[in-house]
Write a protein that holds these residues in place. Sequence first.
Motif, PDB file in Angstrom:
ATOM      1  N   GLY A   1      -0.904  47.608  67.922  1.00  8.66           N
ATOM      2  CA  GLY A   1      -2.119  48.099  67.279  1.00  8.66           C
ATOM      3  C   GLY A   1      -1.935  48.422  65.808  1.00  8.66           C
ATOM      4  O   GLY A   1      -2.722  49.181  65.229  1.00  8.66           O
TER       5      GLY A   1
ATOM      6  N   ILE B   1       0.637  43.268  66.289  1.00  8.53           N
ATOM      7  CA  ILE B   1      -0.685  43.208  66.925  1.00  8.53           C
ATOM      8  C   ILE B   1      -0.670  43.955  68.252  1.00  8.53           C
ATOM      9  O   ILE B   1      -1.595  44.717  68.570  1.00  8.53           O
ATOM     10  CB  ILE B   1      -1.103  41.734  67.126  1.00  8.53           C
ATOM     11  CG1 ILE B   1      -1.307  41.057  65.768  1.00  8.53           C
ATOM     12  CG2 ILE B   1      -2.378  41.645  67.948  1.00  8.53           C
ATOM     13  CD1 ILE B   1      -1.607  39.573  65.862  1.00  8.53           C
TER      14      ILE B   1
ATOM     15  N   SER C   1      -6.651  40.990  57.018  1.00  9.67           N
ATOM     16  CA  SER C   1      -5.630  41.579  57.885  1.00  9.67           C
ATOM     17  C   SER C   1      -4.935  42.721  57.156  1.00  9.67           C
ATOM     18  O   SER C   1      -4.533  42.575  55.997  1.00  9.67           O
ATOM     19  CB  SER C   1      -4.604  40.515  58.293  1.00  9.67           C
ATOM     20  OG  SER C   1      -5.227  39.486  59.021  1.00  9.67           O
TER      21      SER C   1
ATOM     22  N   GLU D   1      -4.549  44.724  62.203  1.00  8.40           N
ATOM     23  CA  GLU D   1      -5.949  44.494  62.540  1.00  8.40           C
ATOM     24  C   GLU D   1      -6.656  43.783  61.392  1.00  8.40           C
ATOM     25  O   GLU D   1      -6.204  43.835  60.235  1.00  8.40           O
ATOM     26  CB  GLU D   1      -6.675  45.822  62.818  1.00  8.40           C
ATOM     27  CG  GLU D   1      -6.163  46.583  64.016  1.00  8.40           C
ATOM     28  CD  GLU D   1      -6.926  47.880  64.218  1.00  8.40           C
ATOM     29  OE1 GLU D   1      -7.847  48.152  63.399  1.00  8.40           O
ATOM     30  OE2 GLU D   1      -6.612  48.614  65.163  1.00  8.40           O
ATOM     31  N   GLN D   2      -7.765  43.145  61.731  1.00 17.56           N
ATOM     32  CA  GLN D   2      -8.641  42.576  60.709  1.00 17.56           C
ATOM     33  C   GLN D   2      -9.756  43.581  60.424  1.00 17.56           C
ATOM     34  O   GLN D   2     -10.499  43.953  61.319  1.00 17.56           O
ATOM     35  CB  GLN D   2      -9.224  41.242  61.175  1.00 17.56           C
ATOM     36  CG  GLN D   2      -8.205  40.128  61.273  1.00 17.56           C
ATOM     37  CD  GLN D   2      -8.854  38.779  61.505  1.00 17.56           C
ATOM     38  OE1 GLN D   2      -9.886  38.464  60.915  1.00 17.56           O
ATOM     39  NE2 GLN D   2      -8.256  37.982  62.384  1.00 17.56           N
ATOM     40  N   ARG D   3      -9.827  44.005  59.176  1.00 18.60           N
ATOM     41  CA  ARG D   3     -10.799  45.012  58.765  1.00 18.60           C
ATOM     42  C   ARG D   3     -11.659  44.446  57.645  1.00 18.60           C
ATOM     43  O   ARG D   3     -11.346  43.417  57.048  1.00 18.60           O
ATOM     44  CB  ARG D   3     -10.064  46.283  58.302  1.00 18.60           C
ATOM     45  CG  ARG D   3      -9.161  46.860  59.388  1.00 18.60           C
ATOM     46  CD  ARG D   3      -8.107  47.786  58.812  1.00 18.60           C
ATOM     47  NE  ARG D   3      -8.676  49.016  58.319  1.00 18.60           N
ATOM     48  CZ  ARG D   3      -8.857  50.131  59.017  1.00 18.60           C
ATOM     49  NH1 ARG D   3      -8.469  50.150  60.289  1.00 18.60           N
ATOM     50  NH2 ARG D   3      -9.353  51.211  58.480  1.00 18.60           N
TER      51      ARG D   3
ATOM     52  N   TRP E   1      -3.195  52.277  56.014  1.00 15.69           N
ATOM     53  CA  TRP E   1      -3.474  50.852  56.199  1.00 15.69           C
ATOM     54  C   TRP E   1      -3.263  50.138  54.865  1.00 15.69           C
ATOM     55  O   TRP E   1      -3.887  50.470  53.869  1.00 15.69           O
ATOM     56  CB  TRP E   1      -4.903  50.631  56.678  1.00 15.69           C
ATOM     57  CG  TRP E   1      -5.134  51.004  58.111  1.00 15.69           C
ATOM     58  CD1 TRP E   1      -5.652  52.165  58.585  1.00 15.69           C
ATOM     59  CD2 TRP E   1      -4.845  50.194  59.254  1.00 15.69           C
ATOM     60  NE1 TRP E   1      -5.699  52.154  59.950  1.00 15.69           N
ATOM     61  CE2 TRP E   1      -5.221  50.949  60.398  1.00 15.69           C
ATOM     62  CE3 TRP E   1      -4.309  48.925  59.431  1.00 15.69           C
ATOM     63  CZ2 TRP E   1      -5.076  50.452  61.689  1.00 15.69           C
ATOM     64  CZ3 TRP E   1      -4.171  48.434  60.730  1.00 15.69           C
ATOM     65  CH2 TRP E   1      -4.552  49.195  61.841  1.00 15.69           C
TER      66      TRP E   1
END
Length: 422
Positions: free
Chosen positions: A176, A173, A58, A179-181, A135
């Motif tokens: 946006g 979430i 995450s 996120e799971q990357r 990120w």
Amino acid sequence: MNNDISTMDRVKVGLVARYRRERRFRMFGLTAIVASLLFLVLLLASIGAKGYTAFRQSEILLDIHFDPAVLDVDNLATANYAALVREAVLALFPEVESRQDKRTVAKLVSSGAAHALQAMVMAKPELIGTTRAVWVTADDEVDMFVKGHIPRDVPESERRISDQQAAWIDRLIEAGRLEQRFNAAFFQAGDSREPELAGIRGATMGSLFTLAVTLVLSFPVGVAAAVYLEEFAPKNRWTDLIEVNINNLAAIPSIVFGLLGLAVFLNFLGLPRSSSLVGGLVLTLMTLPTIIIASRASLKSVPPSIREAALGVGASKMQTIAHHVLPLALPGMMTGAIIGMARALGETAPLLMIGMVAFIVDVPQGFHDPATVLPVQIYLWADSPERAFVERTSAAIMVLLVLLLAMNAAAVLLRNKFERRW
């Protein structure tokens, strides 16, 4: 006539009973194979179910303002990057005012985010004074909550994430920004006390260095010993004693070799503790018997006619071995060496005895650097209390199994490609 009939009847009855026993034995064997495969599938499925989520991490999208007031060009390495992360997180939740809430919301982001910003600024100083969308890694508890490992439907007192933090996560979430990357850090980073920052690169490099030392030392010595015992050594009580001891060494528990390495390489020779060099020396002692036995079996498989033909045309004993016997036996020797290396890759006990259980953060750059190996890394993570280390432990096991399967597959391919049947 009656005696003949009774004898035939007895034979038929005996055949029926024998066939029945054979079918029963065949059924038992098939049942054992099916049960073994079933347990293997269950084991792999359990490991995969726990570990596949570790390959996703995450991350939170923050608008980082690289404030020149914080980033002094002359002291970029010691600047307060954590303040930049904290300000960016608080900007997403302007309603948060109390000091306690500010500390709580800042904990949604991993402590490694500051180090990531430091690396960015050190690589590109022109970022100073700009605002960039970056990120950053989320905290391990946030990651576990997003992945469902921390349930929502339990009282707040029974989980590590509060209702307020859960609401903040849901907002991220929906916006946006969470996120799971792909978890690249798992393959690129060394060990860490923080689960979200821990990776297997250090342990993988340690395993490669250790196996390199083991292969360079054990293969030539093992092949040379096998050639001497099989081709040159006289058959007497001394060679018989050596052969018996080699077979016994192959069955000795691996931790005994660790004790030997601790006594000889560390205490007597004073070699660096917890290094790939010492680990490779210990594993060399452990794999030598396996390589010698496999190499001798390969030499025995070469037909005597090859030796006789070479000697018949005037070749010496050494020329016969070097030019004819060894090339034909080499595929089997290589297969035995790869199997020995695969066994060494999965060993833990002897390496624990020489100190390779230490917490190693930096990725080793050489054979003398402090290092650990994948099995020991798995052992350390399995003993950690954080829930996030459970999935990383399983993921590291998956990587180790892939490496072991690759080495065993290479042994099979080499054997099938180069092996000659006589």
